[in-house]
Design an enzyme around this catalytic site. Structure first.
Site, PDB file in Angstrom:
ATOM      1  CB  SER A 551      -0.977   0.039   1.291  1.00 43.68           C
ATOM      2  OG  SER A 551      -2.150   1.133   1.668  1.00 43.68           O
ATOM      3  CE1 TYR A 564      -4.422  -2.065   4.949  1.00 39.51           C
ATOM      4  CE2 TYR A 564      -3.588   0.132   4.410  1.00 39.51           C
ATOM      5  CZ  TYR A 564      -4.338  -1.168   4.427  1.00 39.51           C
ATOM      6  OH  TYR A 564      -4.065  -1.092   3.031  1.00 39.51           O
TER       7      TYR A 564
END
Length: 674
Positions: A551, A564
């Site tokens: 990501s 995250y």
């Protein structure tokens, strides 16, 4: 029903049973009259299964349609058996209208026999008699003058003439046994023809059952391993075997542990019978002249078994090269590869290989037919296949070479096996679909079994994709999932670590459980999948790709995202670490850093979208547009954009790239790599 309807229905019935005729083997025909739209006169036509078609799935478009008068006129220009290959291009001059499918080599057999309906089949029982040392005597004993023996002749125009002559001279006959080949039957109606075919097959099968020796393969020396142990052993050996079978060109594998196979590979006469090779031309075109046979018991240590397989593979390649050198001449096509198509392992089963999964599976199915043939022939006589020189003439036939050259160019990921975690939805689904579209066999791995099965079904049948259920936080579940992938396709080449989830909370609101679950799924899960995949990729010896769907958050520091973002940073560094460690094995490890993928994303639909929308103060339905407006390109990132990047990394153009992170974020300056 019309003549064509009858023919299709009969073909489909006969082709439904692999013991009656094997996949894409045999052919059927019918003759009838139609009005020529040009002359407005009646013409007699021949409808016959075209080249490469399959009886079980035959449709009208798979039929070649020829003018029978022109077909039979070829007899007057036939130059003789030494030049009979010259007749095949002339079939095109006999086509009626657009002609339908390309005529096969067996067209002459159907056109020259003066019967309205003709079947040519490769039934196990029929070939058992055709491949028996005293096949002519057995045929006479079983059928009298109702079915005649035709000595071996390579398929072609002369064989058609031979069968037509037998038919003319024996009006009482319903068909023939073709030495080393199969059967041909005929009839005045479609029903009669099919009944005659089935009578020949049933009579031969009954004779073998009633008069055959009970154990023609000898005593059972190596009983099958128990189910679980057998499949565990198969999964351990398969990547090694696939790597060996891919020495000349990459192959996909198929594993068979049916009762027929396990019985044969455990018998004392396995080695000498296997060395004789298969008989029917359709068989050895797909199985090669003979299989590779492991000569160790199933309980031998794994390391010594692998070492012995490598030795046997070298011996097999040398023997195949010698076979080619013995029979080739200046006009022969180049050798097509010296690796085995079939490997037999006592107590474990059969491993078959091909350019795609269907080819590998069909090769295995043909060898099961060959086992049945050997059993039948040895039960009532001695198995005596056609000699090696004739096998070479068929295997390296110029007409077969021309057929191979007409095959379409393989897709970029053909022969590659992809394992995609989180493949049941969102980005994973898009990746699975794209890799499959580019030719890969795909294993769709997901915690949601129904979702995985749905995506695998979208891709196609089990020759294209299979679904496995796996929780990537469970090491034993990953072991089982990767083993299932290996047993399905022979190994793994392309692993996509995509499974993920996210919880958006501030530091003070983030619990230990929040932290643990995100790290377990993404950081730990990716590690576990990569580790298990490496246990296949390394012994397989074919290189490979591991791709992490990380990501932009592995670089970009956003608010309310500590667990995250940290898990994604862990994944990002795993890419670098594994690229350094696995490069020596030809395994490339790369990552992809997408921006937030809202539409079609399982993560966003599961609550992450609402949480991030709240953080940024926008309605959830406008979150994708919000993300797009903050990028340099002002474009929203969709699942297929991430899938495009996976293909770019693995499709063959970036062969020298490893340790790279590819941003798919439409330009987020704060996430630029430094």
């Amino acid at each position: 029903m019309s003549t064509v309807d009858d023919l299709i229905a009969r073909s489909n019935r006969l082709g439904a049973d692999p013991t009656t005729t094997n996949y894409a083997g045999g052919n059927t025909s019918a003759k009838g009259v139609q009005t020529d739209p040009v002359t407005n006169t009646d013409v007699e036509l021949l409808w016959v299964k075209g080249s490469g078609g399959d009886l079980g799935t035959l449709r009208p478009a798979g039929l070649a349609v020829l003018r029978l008068d022109r077909m039979r006129a070829l007899v007057d220009v036939y130059p003789g058996a030494e030049r009979e290959d010259e007749m095949v291009p002339l079939f095109d001059y006999c086509l009626h209208g657009r002609g339908g499918a390309a005529p096969s080599i067996d067209t002459a057999m159907h056109g020259l026999v003066d019967a309205a309906h003709v079947d040519h089949l490769h039934p196990d029982a029929g070939i058992a008699i055709a491949a028996a040392a005293d096949g002519p005597a057995l045929t006479k004993e079983m059928f009298g003058d109702r079915v005649l023996w035709v000595p071996w002749r390579r398929p072609g125009f002369q064989l058609g003439l031979d069968i037509a002559a037998v038919h003319r001279a024996n009006p009482q006959a319903i068909g023939v046994i073709l030495g080393g080949h199969g059967i041909t039957a005929w009839g005045a109606t479609s029903e009669e023809c099919e009944a005659n075919s089935r009578e020949i097959i049933a009579t031969a099968a009954r004779y073998i059952a009633d008069k055959g020796r009970p154990e023609p393969f000898g005593a059972l020396r190596h009983p099958p391993l128990p189910d679980e142990a057998r499949r565990e052993r198969a999964a351990a050996l398969f990547p090694v075997l696939r790597g060996l079978a891919s020495t000349d060109r990459p192959q996909v594998g198929h594993y068979t542990d049916s009762d027929v196979v396990l019985d044969f590979v455990g018998r004392e006469r396995l080695a000498p019978l296997a060395a004789l090779g298969t008989s029917c031309p359709d068989h050895f075109l797909r199985t090669k002249v003979r299989p590779m046979v492991l000569d160790l018991p199933p309980d031998a240590p794994l390391a010594s078994t692998v070492e012995r397989l490598r030795e046997l593979h070298e011996e097999y390649r040398a023997e195949y090269q010698a076979y080619y050198d013995r029979h080739s001449d200046e006009d022969s096509p180049a050798i097509r590869g010296a690796d085995p198509a079939i490997v037999l392992v006592p107590g474990v089963g059969m491993f078959s290989f091909g350019a795609d999964k269907q080819t590998a599976r069909v090769a295995g199915e043909f060898y099961v037919n060959a086992i049945n043939v050997m059993r039948g022939a040895e039960a009532v006589s001695t198995y005596a296949p056609i000699d090696e020189a004739e096998k070479f003439r068929i295997e390296y036939w110029a007409l077969e070479e021309a057929k191979l050259r007409r095959m379409p160019k393989p897709k970029p990921l053909a022969t590659r096996v992809a394992f995609v975690t989180g493949g049941g939805s969102g980005i994973g689904r898009a990746i699975a679909l794209r890799l499959a579209a580019e030719g890969a066999c795909v294993v769709v791995a997901d915690r949601d079994a129904d979702a995985a099965s749905t995506v695998a079904g979208e891709i196609g049948g089990t020759d294209a994709a299979v679904a496995v259920t796996v929780d990537v936080t469970d090491a034993s579940a990953i072991v089982r999932a990767v083993a299932a992938a290996v047993l399905a396709f022979g190994g793994v080449d392309l692993v996509v670590n995509n499974a993920g989830l996210s919880l958006s909370r501030s530091l003070l609101e983030t619990t230990e459980r929040d932290w643990d679950i995100q790290h377990d799924v993404m950081a730990k899960g990716s590690f576990l999948v990569a580790r298990e995949a490496a246990r296949v990729l390394i012994p397989q010896g074919m290189g490979g790709d591991i791709v992490y769907i990380s990501s932009k958050n592995s670089i970009f520091a956003g608010p309310n995202n500590v667990a995250y973002g940290a898990a994604k940073a862990d994944q990002a560094h795993q890419v670098r670490l594994l690229a350094a460690e696995l490069g020596g094995h030809g395994i490339r490890v790369n990552g992809i850093n997408p921006d937030g993928v809202v539409r079609g994303s399982g993560i966003f639909a599961g609550g992450w979208g609402a949480q991030r929308a709240a953080v940024y103060g926008v309605p959830e339905e406008e979150l994708g547009a919000y993300y797009a407006q903050r990028t340099l390109l002002k474009r929203e990132v969709l699942p297929e954009h991430v899938a495009n990047a996976v293909f770019a990394l693995t499709g063959g153009d970036l062969t020298h790239t490893t340790g790279l992170h590819v941003p798919v974020d439409a330009g987020v300056a704060a996430a630029f790599l430094r």
